[in-house]
Design an enzyme around this catalytic site. Structure first.
Site, PDB file in Angstrom:
ATOM      1  N   GLU A 219       0.885  -1.152  -0.037  1.00  0.00           N
ATOM      2  CA  GLU A 219      -0.066   0.048  -0.038  1.00  0.00           C
ATOM      3  C   GLU A 219       1.004   1.108  -0.095  1.00  0.00           C
ATOM      4  O   GLU A 219       1.608   1.427   1.013  1.00  0.00           O
ATOM      5  CB  GLU A 219      -0.865  -0.120   1.295  1.00  0.00           C
ATOM      6  CG  GLU A 219      -1.854  -1.154   1.432  1.00  0.00           C
ATOM      7  CD  GLU A 219      -2.742  -1.100   0.281  1.00  0.00           C
ATOM      8  OE1 GLU A 219      -3.151  -0.194  -0.223  1.00  0.00           O
ATOM      9  OE2 GLU A 219      -3.681  -2.406   0.480  1.00  0.00           O
TER      10      GLU A 219
ATOM     11  N   CYS B 239      -2.927   8.713   3.116  1.00  0.00           N
ATOM     12  CA  CYS B 239      -2.636   7.943   1.989  1.00  0.00           C
ATOM     13  C   CYS B 239      -3.953   8.606   0.969  1.00  0.00           C
ATOM     14  O   CYS B 239      -3.721   8.431  -0.405  1.00  0.00           O
ATOM     15  CB  CYS B 239      -2.376   6.844   1.727  1.00  0.00           C
ATOM     16  SG  CYS B 239      -3.472   5.832   2.839  1.00  0.00           S
TER      17      CYS B 239
HETATM   18  P1  NAP Z   1       8.390   4.801   4.741  1.00  0.00           P
HETATM   19  O1  NAP Z   1       9.391   5.499   4.999  1.00  0.00           O
HETATM   20  O2  NAP Z   1       8.389   4.108   3.661  1.00  0.00           O
HETATM   21  O3  NAP Z   1       8.140   3.796   6.086  1.00  0.00           O
HETATM   22  C1  NAP Z   1       7.114   2.916   6.176  1.00  0.00           C
HETATM   23  C2  NAP Z   1       7.664   1.722   7.026  1.00  0.00           C
HETATM   24  O4  NAP Z   1       8.569   1.070   6.355  1.00  0.00           O
HETATM   25  C3  NAP Z   1       8.234   2.176   8.344  1.00  0.00           C
HETATM   26  O5  NAP Z   1       7.529   1.277   9.486  1.00  0.00           O
HETATM   27  C4  NAP Z   1       9.697   2.063   8.351  1.00  0.00           C
HETATM   28  O6  NAP Z   1      10.244   1.684   9.513  1.00  0.00           O
HETATM   29  C5  NAP Z   1       9.576   0.822   7.538  1.00  0.00           C
HETATM   30  N1  NAP Z   1      10.658   0.799   6.528  1.00  0.00           N
HETATM   31  C6  NAP Z   1      11.648   1.781   6.128  1.00  0.00           C
HETATM   32  N2  NAP Z   1      12.717   1.135   5.380  1.00  0.00           N
HETATM   33  C7  NAP Z   1      12.700  -0.094   5.432  1.00  0.00           C
HETATM   34  C8  NAP Z   1      13.332  -1.322   4.992  1.00  0.00           C
HETATM   35  N3  NAP Z   1      14.351  -1.173   4.221  1.00  0.00           N
HETATM   36  N4  NAP Z   1      12.684  -2.393   5.162  1.00  0.00           N
HETATM   37  C9  NAP Z   1      11.514  -2.528   5.519  1.00  0.00           C
HETATM   38  N5  NAP Z   1      10.721  -1.684   6.277  1.00  0.00           N
HETATM   39  C10 NAP Z   1      11.205  -0.460   6.211  1.00  0.00           C
HETATM   40  O7  NAP Z   1       6.960   5.672   4.876  1.00  0.00           O
HETATM   41  P2  NAP Z   1       6.338   6.703   5.849  1.00  0.00           P
HETATM   42  O8  NAP Z   1       7.217   7.828   5.737  1.00  0.00           O
HETATM   43  O9  NAP Z   1       6.220   6.070   7.357  1.00  0.00           O
HETATM   44  O10 NAP Z   1       4.710   6.970   5.181  1.00  0.00           O
HETATM   45  C11 NAP Z   1       4.497   7.843   4.163  1.00  0.00           C
HETATM   46  C12 NAP Z   1       4.089   7.149   3.041  1.00  0.00           C
HETATM   47  O11 NAP Z   1       3.301   6.126   3.141  1.00  0.00           O
HETATM   48  C13 NAP Z   1       3.443   8.154   1.986  1.00  0.00           C
HETATM   49  O12 NAP Z   1       4.000   8.072   0.669  1.00  0.00           O
HETATM   50  C14 NAP Z   1       2.211   7.895   2.138  1.00  0.00           C
HETATM   51  O13 NAP Z   1       1.508   7.919   0.720  1.00  0.00           O
HETATM   52  C15 NAP Z   1       2.172   6.524   2.247  1.00  0.00           C
HETATM   53  N6  NAP Z   1       1.159   5.896   2.895  1.00  0.00           N
HETATM   54  C16 NAP Z   1       0.213   4.869   2.089  1.00  0.00           C
HETATM   55  C17 NAP Z   1      -0.736   4.170   2.734  1.00  0.00           C
HETATM   56  C18 NAP Z   1      -1.500   3.323   1.993  1.00  0.00           C
HETATM   57  O14 NAP Z   1      -2.510   2.530   2.527  1.00  0.00           O
HETATM   58  N7  NAP Z   1      -1.690   3.194   0.654  1.00  0.00           N
HETATM   59  C19 NAP Z   1      -1.120   4.710   3.862  1.00  0.00           C
HETATM   60  C20 NAP Z   1      -0.487   5.438   4.761  1.00  0.00           C
HETATM   61  C21 NAP Z   1       0.927   5.902   4.118  1.00  0.00           C
HETATM   62  P3  NAP Z   1      10.824   2.916  10.355  1.00  0.00           P
HETATM   63  O15 NAP Z   1       9.831   3.946  10.461  1.00  0.00           O
HETATM   64  O16 NAP Z   1      11.396   2.232  11.377  1.00  0.00           O
HETATM   65  O17 NAP Z   1      11.725   3.650   9.163  1.00  0.00           O
END
Ligand code: NAP
Length: 533
Positions: free
Chosen positions: A269, A308
């Protein structure tokens, strides 16, 4: 002032967030990652996953949690979900306090997250009750496959025998975690939930409440607070990963060595440039126009635009551009940016310093081709906050007068209270512009002109996971497009990640193996039941 949030006032800060692995709370060692109050920039908690035995945690979940959950019927698993929803409801005030302190949520934003979590758990609890005594599911009707009716084929769905890894984004620490757990646990698959570190306090507290309740079988739920470390390297073919977050991290996961080597199913997602379209028929003062304006303004500022499903692109008929711009400015002009603990505040800060940097940079990039009608990337003096402190940004509306598919407004997701207003000439043009977003979670059409609605919906449907159509007949009854519903699919094609969550039983397919079973009809029906039963 509402007063200090309940829990934050009781504990010396920063607190250490422990992980719940192998059936016990454990703190990592080494340098911990700080979690901030985004309104004041104070460190409120810290978390580390260094030196935690993640191999043991994965095995524990698979070997203890899996068999215990699979021994239960859907009805019994549903009862567990009901208990989890109740624990959240019972501690609602405390959790709202955490949303204010660690995620920059206003009371209303925190309630949206917390109530979304308990409602989704309850929805799947009720689905469990409906599925009753069964432990597996039939997938559609069976069919005779030989010359006689005796030789029969039936697709069945059985729980995977691995562990589900749930990786969540920072914006919905309660709802994001609960929506994944509801589906996984109902299917009989244990989970290790990994909240985004920046806002993990709320998720950690909820997990603590669930563990304290003793309602979950040992090993059914684990929680990893802090970075993911080497967790994914321990996965194998019966395991599953459900990820919510940025497209960039999703790309990394798609290339992950272990996920690729063992074909571990991965649900993604990711980002989305959700659009709202005002139809050519909506007159000034009409319910349809009011609904459109209300939804756009709400989706822009709820959770400070960090959803999102928030509306990023607003399309209006060319001849209405100035009018719609003025009406939106009126609504956005009323927004009061401030510390969420201030009663007058209607929009809190962004969740992290990185978010602030990215949103400001994103506004500047969009502004190179668009006019800023309100807001912008400049620092904001927020209510109830020392000067220069906090990750605040103004609600920002940009106007792009001559939009093209290649414009940044149709390509760049700015994850904050930011949207671009664009005019369109006809349905063909608006369809092309929306499709240029590359695949979205949800878009909405506000019109009572059935032929416009038909053309718009048919044109944009292939690019979306969900669409909402709103008009006069539904005034007062609609659910805003940004609210994710457990009854309906959440996910979308292309840049949205291609994933599918929720949607009633549809989301359960990630956790259940579909098997085509062929053999004697009576035996198959004895083992798995009959579609007619
Ligand atoms: P993110 O930086 O991609 O982080 C998401 C999750 O992934 C966090 O738990 C993060 O952990 C983890 N993560 C980071 N690097 C990783 C790796 N190499 N391997 C495995 N996991 C890893 O995203 P975000 O900043 O939290 O969220 C914002 C983005 O999410 C926006 O682009 C938004 O559109 C999207 N979003 C989408 C939805 C949907 O349902 N489609 C819902 C909400 C948000 P850490 O925090 O420990 O780094």
């Amino acid at each position: 002032m509402h007063g200090e949030p309940v829990l934050a006032s009781l504990q010396p800060m920063p607190i250490t967030l422990k992980s719940y692995l192998s059936g016990r709370w454990q703190a990592g060692s080494g340098k911990a990652i700080p979690l901030f109050n985004p309104a004041t920039e104070e460190v409120v908690a810290e978390a580390s996953t260094e030196k935690l035995d993640l191999q043991a945690a994965v095995s524990f979940a698979r070997e203890k949690g899996g068999p215990a959950l699979r021994a239960l019927s859907f009805g019994q698993r549903g009862e567990i979900l009901k208990g989890m929803a109740k624990r959240i409801n019972d501690s609602r005030e405390e959790l709202i306090g955490l949303g204010q302190v660690n995620a920059g949520n206003t009371r209303s934003d925190a309630k949206f997250d917390i109530d979304g979590a308990s409602a989704t758990l309850m929805f799947y609890a009720e689905l469990g009750a409906k599925l009753g005594e069964q432990r597996t599911l039939l997938d559609g009707e069976g069919a005779p496959i030989g010359r006689s009716a005796r030789l029969y084929g039936q697709h069945v769905l059985v729980p995977r025998q691995g562990v589900a890894i749930h990786i969540n984004a920072f914006n919905f620490p309660a709802w994001g975690m609960s929506e994944k757990l509801a589906v996984s646990l109902l299917c009989g698959v244990p989970a290790i939930s990994k909240p985004a570190t920046a806002t993990a306090w709320m998720a950690q507290r909820i997990a603590e409440l669930w563990v304290e309740s003793g309602a979950l079988p040992e090993g059914a739920l684990s929680l990893l607070c802090g970075s993911v470390g080497g967790l994914l390297s321990h996965l194998r073919g019966q395991d599953v990963v459900a990820f919510t977050g940025s497209g960039e991290t999703a790309q990394r996961l798609r290339r992950d060595e272990t996920i690729c080597a063992y074909n571990v199913p991965l649900n993604v997602e990711a980002d989305s440039l959700n659009a709202a379209v005002l139809g050519p028929d909506a007159q000034t003062g009409s319910e349809t126009l009011n609904l459109f304006l209300t939804d756009v303004a709400k989706e822009m500022i709820q959770k400070t635009g960090q959803k999102c499903t928030a509306i990023r692109r607003i399309f209006t008929p060319l001849e209405r551009l100035d009018e719609v711009r003025e009406m939106l400015l009126e609504r956005l002009g009323d927004v009061r940016v401030g510390n969420p603990t201030e009663e007058k505040t209607t929009m809190g800060p962004l969740a992290t310093a990185d978010q602030l940097r990215d949103v400001r940079a994103g506004i500047d990039k969009l502004a190179a081709k668009s006019e800023i009608a309100i807001g912008g990337s400049k620092p904001v003096q927020a209510l109830g906050v020392a000067e220069g402190k906090g990750y605040f940004v103004s609600p920002t509306l940009l106007v792009q007068k001559e939009p093209r598919a290649s414009d940044l407004a149709n390509q760049l997701e700015v994850f904050g209270p930011v949207a671009t207003l664009m005019p369109y000439r006809d349905s063909a043009q608006v369809v092309t512009l929306i499709a240029a977003g590359g695949g979205g979670l949800v878009s909405s059409v506000y019109s009572d002109d059935r032929s416009f609605v038909r053309e718009a919906i048919q044109g944009i449907a292939p690019f979306h996971g969900r669409l909402t159509v709103a008009g006069e007949k539904l005034a007062g009854q609609t659910v805003p497009p940004g609210t994710v519903l457990p009854q309906l699919l959440h996910g979308g094609p292309g840049r949205a990640g291609g994933g599918q969550e929720l949607g009633g039983m549809r989301g359960m397919q990630l956790y259940l193996q579909k098997v085509a079973l062929q053999g004697e009809r009576a035996l198959i029906e004895q083992l798995f039941g009959s579609p007619r039963a």
